[in-house]
Design a protein around this motif. Structure first.
Motif, PDB file in Angstrom:
ATOM      1  N   LYS A   1       0.876  -1.179   0.000  1.00  0.00           N
ATOM      2  CA  LYS A   1       0.000   0.000   0.000  1.00  0.00           C
ATOM      3  C   LYS A   1       0.907   1.221   0.000  1.00  0.00           C
ATOM      4  O   LYS A   1       1.626   1.467   0.969  1.00  0.00           O
ATOM      5  CB  LYS A   1      -0.913  -0.023   1.217  1.00  0.00           C
ATOM      6  CG  LYS A   1      -1.780  -1.278   1.296  1.00  0.00           C
ATOM      7  CD  LYS A   1      -2.711  -1.260   2.489  1.00  0.00           C
ATOM      8  CE  LYS A   1      -3.809  -0.243   2.307  1.00  0.00           C
ATOM      9  NZ  LYS A   1      -4.834  -0.358   3.387  1.00  0.00           N
ATOM     10  N   LEU A   2       0.893   1.953  -1.083  1.00  0.00           N
ATOM     11  CA  LEU A   2       1.872   3.011  -1.315  1.00  0.00           C
ATOM     12  C   LEU A   2       1.292   4.385  -0.992  1.00  0.00           C
ATOM     13  O   LEU A   2       0.206   4.734  -1.466  1.00  0.00           O
ATOM     14  CB  LEU A   2       2.331   2.971  -2.773  1.00  0.00           C
ATOM     15  CG  LEU A   2       2.855   1.609  -3.268  1.00  0.00           C
ATOM     16  CD1 LEU A   2       3.142   1.661  -4.759  1.00  0.00           C
ATOM     17  CD2 LEU A   2       4.101   1.208  -2.496  1.00  0.00           C
ATOM     18  N   GLU A   3       2.041   5.163  -0.201  1.00  0.00           N
ATOM     19  CA  GLU A   3       1.592   6.508   0.180  1.00  0.00           C
ATOM     20  C   GLU A   3       2.778   7.468   0.086  1.00  0.00           C
ATOM     21  O   GLU A   3       3.871   7.150   0.551  1.00  0.00           O
ATOM     22  CB  GLU A   3       1.050   6.515   1.609  1.00  0.00           C
ATOM     23  CG  GLU A   3      -0.134   5.593   1.835  1.00  0.00           C
ATOM     24  CD  GLU A   3      -0.531   5.525   3.300  1.00  0.00           C
ATOM     25  OE1 GLU A   3       0.140   6.183   4.119  1.00  0.00           O
ATOM     26  OE2 GLU A   3      -1.505   4.820   3.609  1.00  0.00           O
TER      27      GLU A   3
ATOM     28  N   ILE B   1       5.730  13.591  -4.714  1.00  0.00           N
ATOM     29  CA  ILE B   1       5.476  12.351  -5.445  1.00  0.00           C
ATOM     30  C   ILE B   1       6.771  11.534  -5.539  1.00  0.00           C
ATOM     31  O   ILE B   1       7.816  12.046  -5.940  1.00  0.00           O
ATOM     32  CB  ILE B   1       4.941  12.644  -6.861  1.00  0.00           C
ATOM     33  CG1 ILE B   1       3.597  13.361  -6.781  1.00  0.00           C
ATOM     34  CG2 ILE B   1       4.792  11.346  -7.665  1.00  0.00           C
ATOM     35  CD1 ILE B   1       3.038  13.770  -8.136  1.00  0.00           C
ATOM     36  N   HIS B   2       6.696  10.288  -5.127  1.00  0.00           N
ATOM     37  CA  HIS B   2       7.787   9.331  -5.292  1.00  0.00           C
ATOM     38  C   HIS B   2       7.270   8.186  -6.167  1.00  0.00           C
ATOM     39  O   HIS B   2       6.072   8.124  -6.491  1.00  0.00           O
ATOM     40  CB  HIS B   2       8.240   8.784  -3.934  1.00  0.00           C
ATOM     41  CG  HIS B   2       8.674   9.847  -2.965  1.00  0.00           C
ATOM     42  ND1 HIS B   2       9.949  10.371  -2.960  1.00  0.00           N
ATOM     43  CD2 HIS B   2       7.992  10.493  -1.974  1.00  0.00           C
ATOM     44  CE1 HIS B   2      10.049  11.282  -2.011  1.00  0.00           C
ATOM     45  NE2 HIS B   2       8.871  11.385  -1.399  1.00  0.00           N
ATOM     46  N   SER B   3       8.153   7.276  -6.525  1.00  0.00           N
ATOM     47  CA  SER B   3       7.731   6.110  -7.308  1.00  0.00           C
ATOM     48  C   SER B   3       8.512   4.891  -6.849  1.00  0.00           C
ATOM     49  O   SER B   3       9.744   4.910  -6.826  1.00  0.00           O
ATOM     50  CB  SER B   3       7.955   6.359  -8.808  1.00  0.00           C
ATOM     51  OG  SER B   3       7.370   5.315  -9.569  1.00  0.00           O
ATOM     52  N   PHE B   4       7.787   3.847  -6.484  1.00  0.00           N
ATOM     53  CA  PHE B   4       8.397   2.609  -5.989  1.00  0.00           C
ATOM     54  C   PHE B   4       8.710   1.710  -7.170  1.00  0.00           C
ATOM     55  O   PHE B   4       7.829   1.377  -7.963  1.00  0.00           O
ATOM     56  CB  PHE B   4       7.419   1.918  -5.029  1.00  0.00           C
ATOM     57  CG  PHE B   4       7.952   0.659  -4.410  1.00  0.00           C
ATOM     58  CD1 PHE B   4       8.551   0.694  -3.160  1.00  0.00           C
ATOM     59  CD2 PHE B   4       7.850  -0.558  -5.065  1.00  0.00           C
ATOM     60  CE1 PHE B   4       9.049  -0.469  -2.580  1.00  0.00           C
ATOM     61  CE2 PHE B   4       8.344  -1.719  -4.503  1.00  0.00           C
ATOM     62  CZ  PHE B   4       8.940  -1.674  -3.251  1.00  0.00           C
TER      63      PHE B   4
ATOM     64  N   LYS C   1       6.765  -0.309 -11.851  1.00  0.00           N
ATOM     65  CA  LYS C   1       6.802   0.770 -10.867  1.00  0.00           C
ATOM     66  C   LYS C   1       5.411   1.357 -10.654  1.00  0.00           C
ATOM     67  O   LYS C   1       4.544   1.267 -11.519  1.00  0.00           O
ATOM     68  CB  LYS C   1       7.767   1.863 -11.301  1.00  0.00           C
ATOM     69  CG  LYS C   1       7.408   2.561 -12.593  1.00  0.00           C
ATOM     70  CD  LYS C   1       8.452   3.612 -12.925  1.00  0.00           C
ATOM     71  CE  LYS C   1       8.096   4.346 -14.202  1.00  0.00           C
ATOM     72  NZ  LYS C   1       9.082   5.391 -14.527  1.00  0.00           N
ATOM     73  N   GLN C   2       5.248   1.949  -9.482  1.00  0.00           N
ATOM     74  CA  GLN C   2       3.977   2.567  -9.129  1.00  0.00           C
ATOM     75  C   GLN C   2       4.264   3.837  -8.314  1.00  0.00           C
ATOM     76  O   GLN C   2       5.123   3.834  -7.435  1.00  0.00           O
ATOM     77  CB  GLN C   2       3.120   1.596  -8.310  1.00  0.00           C
ATOM     78  CG  GLN C   2       1.728   2.095  -7.946  1.00  0.00           C
ATOM     79  CD  GLN C   2       0.851   2.360  -9.163  1.00  0.00           C
ATOM     80  OE1 GLN C   2       0.909   3.442  -9.747  1.00  0.00           O
ATOM     81  NE2 GLN C   2       0.055   1.373  -9.537  1.00  0.00           N
ATOM     82  N   ASP C   3       3.516   4.901  -8.592  1.00  0.00           N
ATOM     83  CA  ASP C   3       3.760   6.176  -7.922  1.00  0.00           C
ATOM     84  C   ASP C   3       3.188   6.198  -6.506  1.00  0.00           C
ATOM     85  O   ASP C   3       2.181   5.538  -6.211  1.00  0.00           O
ATOM     86  CB  ASP C   3       3.145   7.317  -8.729  1.00  0.00           C
ATOM     87  CG  ASP C   3       3.946   7.631  -9.987  1.00  0.00           C
ATOM     88  OD1 ASP C   3       5.067   7.112 -10.105  1.00  0.00           O
ATOM     89  OD2 ASP C   3       3.448   8.396 -10.822  1.00  0.00           O
ATOM     90  N   LEU C   4       3.821   6.989  -5.651  1.00  0.00           N
ATOM     91  CA  LEU C   4       3.318   7.290  -4.309  1.00  0.00           C
ATOM     92  C   LEU C   4       2.928   8.756  -4.320  1.00  0.00           C
ATOM     93  O   LEU C   4       3.800   9.640  -4.372  1.00  0.00           O
ATOM     94  CB  LEU C   4       4.384   7.032  -3.236  1.00  0.00           C
ATOM     95  CG  LEU C   4       4.859   5.586  -3.037  1.00  0.00           C
ATOM     96  CD1 LEU C   4       5.915   5.202  -4.064  1.00  0.00           C
ATOM     97  CD2 LEU C   4       5.418   5.390  -1.641  1.00  0.00           C
TER      98      LEU C   4
ATOM     99  N   SER D   1      -3.899   6.722  -2.174  1.00  0.00           N
ATOM    100  CA  SER D   1      -3.318   5.422  -1.864  1.00  0.00           C
ATOM    101  C   SER D   1      -3.302   4.551  -3.117  1.00  0.00           C
ATOM    102  O   SER D   1      -4.349   4.301  -3.722  1.00  0.00           O
ATOM    103  CB  SER D   1      -4.125   4.736  -0.752  1.00  0.00           C
ATOM    104  OG  SER D   1      -3.555   3.483  -0.446  1.00  0.00           O
ATOM    105  N   ASN D   2      -2.125   4.112  -3.515  1.00  0.00           N
ATOM    106  CA  ASN D   2      -1.982   3.177  -4.633  1.00  0.00           C
ATOM    107  C   ASN D   2      -1.518   1.821  -4.113  1.00  0.00           C
ATOM    108  O   ASN D   2      -0.972   1.728  -3.005  1.00  0.00           O
ATOM    109  CB  ASN D   2      -0.972   3.702  -5.654  1.00  0.00           C
ATOM    110  CG  ASN D   2      -1.517   4.873  -6.452  1.00  0.00           C
ATOM    111  OD1 ASN D   2      -2.733   5.016  -6.596  1.00  0.00           O
ATOM    112  ND2 ASN D   2      -0.643   5.715  -6.956  1.00  0.00           N
TER     113      ASN D   2
END
Length: 324
Positions: free
Chosen positions: A150-152, A157-160, A168-171, A176-177
């Motif tokens: 669960k990305l916050e 803005i960050h990206s995991f 990859k998915q943005d935070l 919540s992504n």
């Protein structure tokens, strides 16, 4: 010629070409397909262009004008149809591939990942409050299981992105992504923030350590414990210094009076492989260097310079290194 530099991408712990997760495997196959198809199209266009330039126009053409126009119409129509088919196929395959980025369910291991300038806060969420714990910059997962992230984003803005395990998915702050990672083989996989987030963006790394289920359970059980009390005089002095200086206002060490939440949880910082979000291996020396001058090592980060006497610095570094 591209094959020569690409040989350096094999065996890397952060590479889209060395994948160990189902989502990353799907993305790798998609990329290879797109590159292959685009290469073929590029070669066909080059052949047609060279043929057109090589051919000389007849001063007195023998082919009737209507026949030539019909050939040109067929050629243009074929090119348009091929373009539509290729783009449509890529779109469908991309949709199918990206569906694998979020396949974990409610019953899978869930980790809340918070992106901050410039480190990663991690909270393992279990079915019961007693199973929750926090750590930073180092994710442990069991091999062969889906893990739900669960990305916050808490500031910008960050990206995991851990290329070997998933896309990859943005935070994004206020949103919540979710992302699913899965490792089919035990190992250490490096991740990196993939969205420019400030001057220390390049120094916002993390490690994902995939290990057998029993090793993961053992690690998680140790992380749920409070900090081990100091076992020698120097570490005990380090704890007292830590609590009386501003350190305790920003960091938590469970089992002590330190309960700050601005910085990473340090309860088991000595057990992590790296500090400062992947900048150094965790040693007593690197801990002392980081505490002594964090702004020179990582300019702009939120950790202030805390004036310490040499014996205080040695004691705190000894205490933190003992937090296994």
């Amino acid at each position: 010629m591209l094959a020569v530099p690409l040989t350096g991408c094999g065996g890397n712990w952060q590479s889209v070409l060395d994948v160990e997760g189902s989502a990353a495997i799907s993305l790798k196959h998609l990329i290879i397909l797109i590159v292959a198809v685009c290469s073929v199209v590029w070669m066909l266009v080059m052949v047609a262009l060279i043929a057109a330039l090589w051919r000389t126009r007849d001063a007195h053409p023998t082919t009737p004008e209507p026949v030539r126009e019909r050939r040109m119409t067929l050629a243009v129509t074929g090119a348009v149809v091929a373009t539509i088919l290729i783009i449509s196929t890529f779109t469908v395959l991309s949709f199918i591939a990206t569906r694998t980025l979020n396949v974990a369910g409610q019953d899978d291991l869930t980790i809340r990942v918070r992106g901050l300038q410039w480190w990663w806060g991690l909270e393992y969420i279990g079915p019961h409050p007693s199973q929750r714990f926090e750590t930073a910059n180092e994710i442990h997962i069991p091999v062969g299981r889906n893990v739900r992230l669960k990305l916050e984003g808490l500031d910008v803005i960050h990206s995991f992105w851990v290329p070997s395990l998933a896309g990859k998915q943005d935070l994004v702050p206020g949103r919540s992504n979710e992302l699913t990672i899965r490792a089919e083989r035990a190992g250490v996989y490096r991740g990196q923030c993939a969205e420019f987030c400030g001057m220390q963006h390049a120094h916002m790394a993390l490690l994902v350590i995939a290990e057998p289920q029993e090793d993961f359970e053992r690690w998680a059980a140790a992380q749920r414990q409070t900090a081990t009390p100091p076992i020698d005089e120097e570490a005990a002095a380090g704890l007292q210094t830590f609590l009386t200086k501003p350190c305790a206002a920003c960091h938590t060490v469970r089992g002590t009076a330190a309960a700050g939440t601005t910085g990473p949880d340090l309860t088991h910082v000595g057990s992590r492989r790296t500090i400062a979000s992947g900048m150094f291996e965790t040693t007593r020396g690197s801990l002392a260097a980081w505490i002594a001058d964090p702004q020179t090592i990582k300019p702009g980060n939120n950790m202030p310079l805390v004036p310490l006497k040499p014996d205080e610095l040695r004691a705190i570094s000894a205490y933190l290194a003992s937090l296994k």
